[in-house]
Design an enzyme around this catalytic site. Structure first.
Site, PDB file in Angstrom:
ATOM      1  N   GLY A  10       0.838  -1.195   0.000  1.00  0.00           N
ATOM      2  CA  GLY A  10       0.000   0.000   0.000  1.00  0.00           C
ATOM      3  C   GLY A  10       0.869   1.240   0.000  1.00  0.00           C
ATOM      4  O   GLY A  10       2.079   1.171   0.242  1.00  0.00           O
ATOM      5  N   ALA A  12       1.714   5.289   1.413  1.00  0.00           N
ATOM      6  CA  ALA A  12       1.801   5.889   2.745  1.00  0.00           C
ATOM      7  C   ALA A  12       0.394   6.215   3.242  1.00  0.00           C
ATOM      8  O   ALA A  12      -0.447   6.693   2.470  1.00  0.00           O
ATOM      9  CB  ALA A  12       2.637   7.162   2.680  1.00  0.00           C
ATOM     10  N   ARG A  13       0.147   5.912   4.511  1.00  0.00           N
ATOM     11  CA  ARG A  13      -1.152   6.162   5.153  1.00  0.00           C
ATOM     12  C   ARG A  13      -2.315   5.493   4.416  1.00  0.00           C
ATOM     13  O   ARG A  13      -3.423   6.008   4.389  1.00  0.00           O
ATOM     14  CB  ARG A  13      -1.437   7.667   5.235  1.00  0.00           C
ATOM     15  CG  ARG A  13      -0.752   8.349   6.372  1.00  0.00           C
ATOM     16  CD  ARG A  13      -1.337   7.883   7.719  1.00  0.00           C
ATOM     17  NE  ARG A  13      -0.570   8.433   8.814  1.00  0.00           N
ATOM     18  CZ  ARG A  13       0.547   7.893   9.284  1.00  0.00           C
ATOM     19  NH1 ARG A  13       0.991   6.759   8.799  1.00  0.00           N
ATOM     20  NH2 ARG A  13       1.201   8.451  10.274  1.00  0.00           N
ATOM     21  N   SER A  17      -0.562  -0.978   7.566  1.00  0.00           N
ATOM     22  CA  SER A  17      -0.070  -1.513   8.843  1.00  0.00           C
ATOM     23  C   SER A  17      -1.223  -1.997   9.707  1.00  0.00           C
ATOM     24  O   SER A  17      -1.159  -3.077  10.297  1.00  0.00           O
ATOM     25  CB  SER A  17       0.711  -0.443   9.614  1.00  0.00           C
ATOM     26  OG  SER A  17       1.867  -0.069   8.907  1.00  0.00           O
ATOM     27  N   ALA A  37      11.820   0.313  11.221  1.00  0.00           N
ATOM     28  CA  ALA A  37      12.004   1.775  11.209  1.00  0.00           C
ATOM     29  C   ALA A  37      13.080   2.193  12.201  1.00  0.00           C
ATOM     30  O   ALA A  37      13.243   1.592  13.257  1.00  0.00           O
ATOM     31  CB  ALA A  37      10.693   2.463  11.558  1.00  0.00           C
ATOM     32  N   HIS A  51       2.348   3.810  17.033  1.00  0.00           N
ATOM     33  CA  HIS A  51       2.246   2.377  16.714  1.00  0.00           C
ATOM     34  C   HIS A  51       2.382   1.527  17.968  1.00  0.00           C
ATOM     35  O   HIS A  51       1.625   0.592  18.180  1.00  0.00           O
ATOM     36  CB  HIS A  51       3.344   1.981  15.725  1.00  0.00           C
ATOM     37  CG  HIS A  51       2.977   2.248  14.294  1.00  0.00           C
ATOM     38  ND1 HIS A  51       2.439   1.299  13.473  1.00  0.00           N
ATOM     39  CD2 HIS A  51       3.064   3.374  13.565  1.00  0.00           C
ATOM     40  CE1 HIS A  51       2.210   1.829  12.285  1.00  0.00           C
ATOM     41  NE2 HIS A  51       2.594   3.090  12.319  1.00  0.00           N
ATOM     42  N   ALA A  53       1.777   2.310  21.034  1.00  0.00           N
ATOM     43  CA  ALA A  53       0.642   2.486  21.945  1.00  0.00           C
ATOM     44  C   ALA A  53      -0.563   1.658  21.500  1.00  0.00           C
ATOM     45  O   ALA A  53      -1.372   1.240  22.325  1.00  0.00           O
ATOM     46  CB  ALA A  53       0.274   3.961  22.028  1.00  0.00           C
ATOM     47  N   ARG A  54      -0.705   1.420  20.196  1.00  0.00           N
ATOM     48  CA  ARG A  54      -1.903   0.691  19.756  1.00  0.00           C
ATOM     49  C   ARG A  54      -1.707  -0.829  19.776  1.00  0.00           C
ATOM     50  O   ARG A  54      -2.665  -1.570  19.587  1.00  0.00           O
ATOM     51  CB  ARG A  54      -2.369   1.191  18.395  1.00  0.00           C
ATOM     52  CG  ARG A  54      -1.664   0.622  17.192  1.00  0.00           C
ATOM     53  CD  ARG A  54      -2.335   1.127  15.924  1.00  0.00           C
ATOM     54  NE  ARG A  54      -1.725   0.556  14.739  1.00  0.00           N
ATOM     55  CZ  ARG A  54      -1.568   1.200  13.599  1.00  0.00           C
ATOM     56  NH1 ARG A  54      -1.960   2.439  13.482  1.00  0.00           N
ATOM     57  NH2 ARG A  54      -1.008   0.602  12.556  1.00  0.00           N
ATOM     58  N   ASP A  84       7.184  -5.040   9.614  1.00  0.00           N
ATOM     59  CA  ASP A  84       6.699  -3.732   9.141  1.00  0.00           C
ATOM     60  C   ASP A  84       7.872  -2.745   9.186  1.00  0.00           C
ATOM     61  O   ASP A  84       8.261  -2.322  10.254  1.00  0.00           O
ATOM     62  CB  ASP A  84       5.549  -3.276  10.034  1.00  0.00           C
ATOM     63  CG  ASP A  84       4.783  -2.098   9.438  1.00  0.00           C
ATOM     64  OD1 ASP A  84       5.231  -1.553   8.417  1.00  0.00           O
ATOM     65  OD2 ASP A  84       3.751  -1.721  10.006  1.00  0.00           O
TER      66      ASP A  84
HETATM   67  N1  LIG Z   1      11.637   1.044  15.564  1.00  0.00           N
HETATM   68  C1  LIG Z   1      10.337   0.844  15.679  1.00  0.00           C
HETATM   69  N2  LIG Z   1       9.545   1.124  14.614  1.00  0.00           N
HETATM   70  C2  LIG Z   1       8.216   0.915  14.742  1.00  0.00           C
HETATM   71  C3  LIG Z   1       7.635   0.411  15.932  1.00  0.00           C
HETATM   72  N3  LIG Z   1       6.300   0.321  15.735  1.00  0.00           N
HETATM   73  C4  LIG Z   1       6.073   0.747  14.472  1.00  0.00           C
HETATM   74  N4  LIG Z   1       7.215   1.107  13.866  1.00  0.00           N
HETATM   75  C5  LIG Z   1       7.411   1.555  12.498  1.00  0.00           C
HETATM   76  O1  LIG Z   1       6.452   2.488  12.066  1.00  0.00           O
HETATM   77  C6  LIG Z   1       6.376   2.387  10.636  1.00  0.00           C
HETATM   78  C7  LIG Z   1       5.010   2.769  10.146  1.00  0.00           C
HETATM   79  O2  LIG Z   1       4.869   4.160  10.300  1.00  0.00           O
HETATM   80  P1  LIG Z   1       3.667   5.027   9.693  1.00  0.00           P
HETATM   81  O3  LIG Z   1       4.276   6.263   9.150  1.00  0.00           O
HETATM   82  O4  LIG Z   1       2.613   5.186  10.718  1.00  0.00           O
HETATM   83  O5  LIG Z   1       3.043   4.096   8.550  1.00  0.00           O
HETATM   84  P2  LIG Z   1       2.537   4.398   7.103  1.00  0.00           P
HETATM   85  O6  LIG Z   1       3.209   3.397   6.239  1.00  0.00           O
HETATM   86  O7  LIG Z   1       2.704   5.816   6.686  1.00  0.00           O
HETATM   87  O8  LIG Z   1       0.983   4.213   7.231  1.00  0.00           O
HETATM   88  P3  LIG Z   1       0.043   2.976   6.986  1.00  0.00           P
HETATM   89  O9  LIG Z   1      -0.018   2.715   5.517  1.00  0.00           O
HETATM   90  O10 LIG Z   1      -1.290   3.441   7.517  1.00  0.00           O
HETATM   91  O11 LIG Z   1       0.602   1.822   7.736  1.00  0.00           O
HETATM   92  C8  LIG Z   1       6.700   0.945  10.288  1.00  0.00           C
HETATM   93  O12 LIG Z   1       7.638   0.916   9.257  1.00  0.00           O
HETATM   94  C9  LIG Z   1       7.284   0.368  11.570  1.00  0.00           C
HETATM   95  O13 LIG Z   1       8.560  -0.204  11.345  1.00  0.00           O
HETATM   96  C10 LIG Z   1       8.496   0.115  17.040  1.00  0.00           C
HETATM   97  O14 LIG Z   1       8.069  -0.335  18.107  1.00  0.00           O
HETATM   98  N5  LIG Z   1       9.842   0.348  16.842  1.00  0.00           N
END
Ligand SMILES: Nc1nc2c(ncn2[C@@H]2O[C@H](COP(=O)(O)OP(=O)(O)OP(=O)(O)O)[C@@H](O)[C@H]2O)c(=O)[nH]1
Length: 172
Positions: A10, A12-13, A17, A37, A51, A53-54, A84
């Site tokens: 997918g 971004a946003r 996830s 990340a 992330h 927290a949820r 992820d």
């Molecule tokens: N280091 C670390 N990264 C985390 C953790 N939880 C989530 N993440 C990172 O947060 C990232 C997602 O961030 P977002 O910017 O919210 O996601 P997005 O891809 O823009 O949005 P969606 O498509 O809605 O998922 C993922 O790549 C995860 O690796 C954690 O506990 N530790």
């Protein structure tokens, strides 16, 4: 019982996830969350905190920006796993100037059938216009190729658009 390998793609946003988490949460815990990340700034730290927290107590978090293959080999085969995301994993290796072919080969070799599901999230970054700089074009091409290679090994591939999942591959 053999677990499935599921790739969730997918933008971004897009909600990818959240969809991936909901899928893994259908399995009994403990559930492994492999986070690729790295929090280089306050904005990313905030995103990661949201992330964290949820996720409820069923989740065990493993911060793993680089060696996802080794971690997958270490995690119990019967534990459901969410990675992820693969696109940030690729970014980490590109920025560190690592040998991408070697890293990708190791990752793909680690995508073996497990007793529980293995769900992998990745960004679909190729829908926009051609990036105007060489690094961004290389990144887009590498990300697209990686997604194809993982999708070829996956039992199921789901594209999430505006929070809605579209199954694009399903090997019954
Ligand atoms: N280091 C670390 N990264 C985390 C953790 N939880 C989530 N993440 C990172 O947060 C990232 C997602 O961030 P977002 O910017 O919210 O996601 P997005 O891809 O823009 O949005 P969606 O498509 O809605 O998922 C993922 O790549 C995860 O690796 C954690 O506990 N530790």
């Amino acid at each position: 019982m053999t677990g499935r390998i599921i790739l969730i793609l997918g933008g971004a946003r897009s909600g990818k996830s959240r969809h991936a988490e909901a899928l893994v949460e259908q399995s009994p815990g403990p559930l492994a969350y492999v986070a690729t990340a790295q929090a280089f700034d306050a904005e990313m730290t905030t995103r990661i905190d949201i992330h964290r927290a949820r996720r409820d107590v069923r989740w065990q978090t493993h911060d793993c920006p680089f060696d996802v293959a080794a971690l997958l080999a270490d995690l119990p085969s019967a534990q459901p796993v969410l990675v992820d995301c693969l696109t940030l994993w690729l970014t980490n290796h590109m920025l560190a100037d690592h040998d991408l072919a070697r890293e990708e080969a190791a990752l793909l070799a680690a995508l073996r059938p497990r007793a529980a599901d293995l769900v992998l999230v990745a960004n679909e970054v190729g829908f926009g216009i051609v990036p105007d700089n060489a690094l961004a074009r290389r990144f887009r091409d590498c990300a697209g190729r990686l997604n194809q290679a993982v999708a070829a090994r996956a039992d199921r591939v789901i594209l999430v658009v505006a929070g809605l999942p579209l199954t694009v591959k399903d090997v019954a």
